[in-house]
Design a protein around this motif. Structure first.
Motif, PDB file in Angstrom:
ATOM      1  N   ASP A   1       0.819  -1.227   0.000  1.00 38.69           N
ATOM      2  CA  ASP A   1       0.000   0.000   0.000  1.00 38.69           C
ATOM      3  C   ASP A   1       0.848   1.270   0.000  1.00 38.69           C
ATOM      4  O   ASP A   1       0.492   2.261  -0.629  1.00 38.69           O
TER       5      ASP A   1
ATOM      6  N   GLN B   1      -5.890  -5.135  -3.224  1.00 38.02           N
ATOM      7  CA  GLN B   1      -6.644  -5.961  -2.282  1.00 38.02           C
ATOM      8  C   GLN B   1      -6.157  -7.406  -2.370  1.00 38.02           C
ATOM      9  O   GLN B   1      -6.142  -8.000  -3.447  1.00 38.02           O
TER      10      GLN B   1
ATOM     11  N   GLU C   1      -4.952 -13.157   2.876  1.00 35.79           N
ATOM     12  CA  GLU C   1      -5.268 -12.454   4.124  1.00 35.79           C
ATOM     13  C   GLU C   1      -5.207 -13.399   5.328  1.00 35.79           C
ATOM     14  O   GLU C   1      -4.773 -13.000   6.411  1.00 35.79           O
TER      15      GLU C   1
END
Length: 341
Positions: free
Chosen positions: A186, A220, A226
């Motif tokens: 990010d 994402q 994740e």
């Protein structure tokens, strides 16, 4: 009367339906005579016109204006006049219009996740990205040869599909080269955007296009990635907590497993599990202290100095605070250390 007005309308060559979705448009002459007999060419703001004769670009006009095809002294018009003088039905003459404006705010996104190896933890990462870009037709000759060919129309959507494939290829290649960890992605989007843009510029030039802006707006991770990241975060936190108690991560996991077993069992079994956990804790601490003493040149556990006992008491309290040992275990071990003073 109807035939007269129809002929008058046909004598003007212009692109009236200047839709934002169309980059390249062929003037729809039903036959070459309609073009040859035209009297005016209108080029509106944001447009250009291309004369293609027998498959080759004869001339390009990019200046806005109304051109009289009978008298104007312009290379475009001169070519038209020469064709008129020796016109034969088998000769192919086409007039195209193209959009000169910058096509802005074109969104792009990854249809399927980009895959690469996380450099620090060496597990496969999958993530999606999206953003926007702006482009324009830069080199008419190159654009016509590489993309248009025999097309009579080329849309913005077709260009987006062509461009998107190249964007994904460049991002995939750069992520593998730059070795960004999952924690950096990010914060590196701006840097990655600039690098992708620099690599894409050359690709656009080959197609006759100009890339004026490119941005990666967001990324994402997929659900599986994740989960891996969350697990690594938990393990890292536990490892830090264990180190504060002078334990390895494996030792802490062993004690926690026994503590869970004690909580899940009842009566004598539960008491037995707690006893084993306490014994294991004592064993680990005794070994740790022995290792410390050996490094200091002494193998006698009884010869620990006051500073070392204070350090061990501090770490013992930390174990109690993070829930690895019980209050009873803490009190027993505390008494043992204090008795050494």
């Amino acid at each position: 009367m109807f035939s007269f007005f129809k002929k008058q309308l046909a004598s003007v060559i212009e692109w009236r339906d200047n839709s934002t979705d169309i980059l390249w448009y062929q003037f729809p002459a039903s036959n070459n005579d309609q073009i040859i007999n035209a009297s005016k060419l209108i080029v509106a703001p944001g447009q250009g016109a291309v004369l293609v004769y027998e498959g080759k670009i004869a001339d390009v006009i990019e200046d806005v204006g109304i051109y009289n095809l009978k008298t104007d002294n312009h290379p475009f018009i001169t070519t038209m006049l020469k064709i008129r003088q020796s016109f034969k039905s088998e000769h192919k003459l086409y007039i195209y219009f193209f959009k000169k404006n910058n096509i802005v705010n074109q969104g792009w996104g990854t249809a399927s996740p980009i895959k690469y190896l996380e450099p620090e933890y060496q597990f496969p990462i999958q993530l999606k990205m999206n953003g926007n870009y702006a482009f324009s037709i830069g080199n008419i000759q190159q654009f016509y040869q590489q993309i248009i060919g025999q097309r009579n129309q080329y849309t913005t959507q077709e260009a987006k599909e062509l461009i998107s494939n190249r964007i994904i290829q460049e991002i995939t290649s750069l992520l593998a080269q730059m070795q960004y960890s999952y924690l950096q992605i990010d914060s590196k989007l701006s840097e990655l955007s600039e690098n992708v843009k620099m690599h894409l510029i050359d690709e656009f030039v080959k197609l006759g296009l100009t890339l004026s802006d490119f941005r990666i707006v967001a990324s994402q991770f997929d659900s599986e990635t994740e989960k891996r990241i969350a697990k690594i975060a938990d393990i890292s936190a536990d490892a830090i907590a264990a180190s504060k108690g002078n334990l390895s991560y494996i030792e802490m996991e062993k004690l926690q497993a026994m503590r869970d077993a004690a909580k899940n069992e009842g009566g004598i079994a539960g008491l037995g599990a707690q006893f084993v956990a306490g014994a294991e804790l004592s064993k680990i601490y005794t070994q740790n202290v022995a290792d410390t003493d050996n490094k200091q040149g002494s193998s006698d556990f009884e010869k620990i100095d006051n500073d070392d006992i204070y350090s061990k008491l501090t770490k013992l309290k930390q174990l109690l605070d993070i829930g690895v040992i019980t209050q009873a275990e803490y009190d027993a071990k505390k008494k043992e250390y204090i008795d050494k003073l």
